[in-house]
Design an enzyme around this catalytic site. Sequence first.
Site, mmCIF file in Angstrom:
data_model
loop_
_atom_site.group_PDB
_atom_site.id
_atom_site.type_symbol
_atom_site.label_atom_id
_atom_site.label_comp_id
_atom_site.label_asym_id
_atom_site.label_seq_id
_atom_site.Cartn_x
_atom_site.Cartn_y
_atom_site.Cartn_z
ATOM 1 N N ARG A 27 23.067 20.225 -42.940
ATOM 2 C CA ARG A 27 23.909 21.028 -43.641
ATOM 3 C C ARG A 27 24.160 22.434 -43.330
ATOM 4 N NH1 ARG A 27 26.305 17.956 -47.490
ATOM 5 N NH2 ARG A 27 27.272 19.754 -48.553
ATOM 6 N N GLU A 488 36.471 12.860 -27.418
ATOM 7 C CA GLU A 488 35.269 12.724 -27.962
ATOM 8 C C GLU A 488 34.145 12.969 -27.087
ATOM 9 O OE1 GLU A 488 34.504 12.722 -30.993
ATOM 10 O OE2 GLU A 488 32.629 11.911 -31.058
ATOM 11 N N LYS A 492 31.375 15.965 -27.591
ATOM 12 C CA LYS A 492 29.884 15.721 -27.745
ATOM 13 C C LYS A 492 29.076 16.639 -26.806
ATOM 14 C CE LYS A 492 29.784 14.149 -30.594
ATOM 15 N NZ LYS A 492 30.578 14.023 -31.639
#
Length: 615
Positions: A27, A488, A492
């Site tokens: 987080r 995508e 990445k």
Amino acid sequence: MCGIVGYVGKSQAPAALLQGLRRLEYRGYDSAGIATLNGGGIEVRKAVGRIAELERLVSDEPIHGHLGICHTRWATHGAVTQANAHPHFDRSGHLALVHNGVVENYLELRAELEAEGHIFTSQTDTEVLAHLIGREFDRLGVRSRDALVEALRHALGRVIGTYGIAMIHQDVPGALVGARRGSPLVVGIGREENLLASDAAAMISHTRDVVFLKDYEIVALDAEGFQISTLQGDGVGYEISQVEFSDKDVSKGDYPHYMLKEIFEQPKTVRDAMRGRLDREQGTAKLGGLEMSNAEIRDVERVVIAGCGTALHAGMVGEYMIESLAHIPVECEFASEFRYRNLPLPKDTLVFVISQSGETADTLAALRESQRKGHRTLGICNTVGSTIARESDGGVYMHAGPEIGVAATKSFTSQLVVESLIALLLGRITHLSHGEGLTILRELEALPDKVARCLELNEHVATIARKYAQSDVMLFMGRQFNYPVALEGALKLKETSYIAASAHPSAELKHGVIALVDEKTPSVFIAPRDAVFEKNLSNIEEVKARKGPVIAVGTEGDERLAQVADDVILVPEAPDFLTPILTVIPLQLLAYHIAVERGCDVDKPRNLAKSVTVE
Ligand code: G6P
């Protein structure tokens, strides 16, 4: 964004807190801190850098106590310094607080407090919050848990913004108090111990029984129990949920990184996303969580899909899937744009929001804006009990298990499986025949084995990765279902390797991107044998004619790609709409191996956080 953990109970708090904090490192990870109540006073340790730095500090200078809070930070207000790391204290130094979220009116509150003589030692909005609550507590003049809750309630009445809070006060030993608005907070119910955290993963070594707090709720815990009340002071009931995953699910096992572990979990997660949802008798998908009758689905005139990052890319594939299988017009939107855009939508519009975490602030706001306009909203989430899952009118869980690597991998393929099930369900209601439905079901069932075959390409992809790892720029190209896969793949690579990667529909090459092509700029073409294969081949030729190296992801058995591309990665054959679930896997591996080769911290890329709970 930012992880918080609180502990009160029979064990030593520092060990429980640090263990929980490690689980929340995804987080945010620029600095971390811990505070415990030890006999008379609060002890605190803070360190810049990863949680390991804080652990080292606590091991060199131990702290003790049975009550405490800790925090891992993703900086919003104030630089990454020890002074700005949480916990923060009030003026008396007796109240310690950790916070996830943003206090939007903190400058105004700070000025008010400064005028009263408060002195601040950090640039954070959180320290203002601590002072504000401390001031209210001191004004009440009573030293009790109820007074602490009351002070929090008064203070939060002045706050504009979002918060997940955990706090302790040295004059109220044994009490841990929290509140949430917009940032997740979960209560963990243990035996003679209770916990509070941003994510249930932080407490599964202690308990699987959890309560997900709702916005505007305050919780007061001690070792024996807890009470939840609203910001207005009314007591509220709660529902206890059981966390499905275990310690093993949140550990790396034998893998060097979570990202690699999660890439390799995909044969299982793809299967889990469709488990119990294939209705062979009716040749369709069963998705009870949608809470819609077939008659209601029949009336859907338009679909809107919103998400951020990887979830947005999954939504873009979903757009193609639903349009081609169900012939319903679909619009896929950045959640952050959709929430502020006044998109005119017909009455019978169905809104899907996609989010692995179920907590992304912009996606949640898109959901709420759609509900405000009276549209039915459905959530596609991974985290059970998350805010988006709870607030949507219905939805489908991905069942991918905890995803810890900051770069999303397995959640993407699970999202695609769920979307293909939705497209099938809609298609069977609009126009697909029973036979066509059955064919699609068979193709879905074949996917997990095909995904496993893609993973056998790992070594081959690693070799290609070594060859291109030092590139400064890389281009990704695809068409139709595989254009979002190009996006995508580029995402990445950017996230994990910091290589400037951009993705484009292959045909756009000629409209500008081709100017970037030279011997040092590799292009990755996603070109499975589908309806647009020949077109992709021509685009590859255009790049080769300009000496650009080409890596092509194609379909097993194809020989033509090898004649034009420098490096070829072949995945099993699948119907066009399912190819993204296979073609994305080599791209995940490519980004992973390039990042390792460049010495990047794959699981915790710089500046990123997995769950973005601020705008
Ligand atoms: C962050 C993460 C991405 C993720 C995005 C959306 O930016 O770094 O990996 O795709 O948030 O997250 P969500 O939990 O809503 O899917």
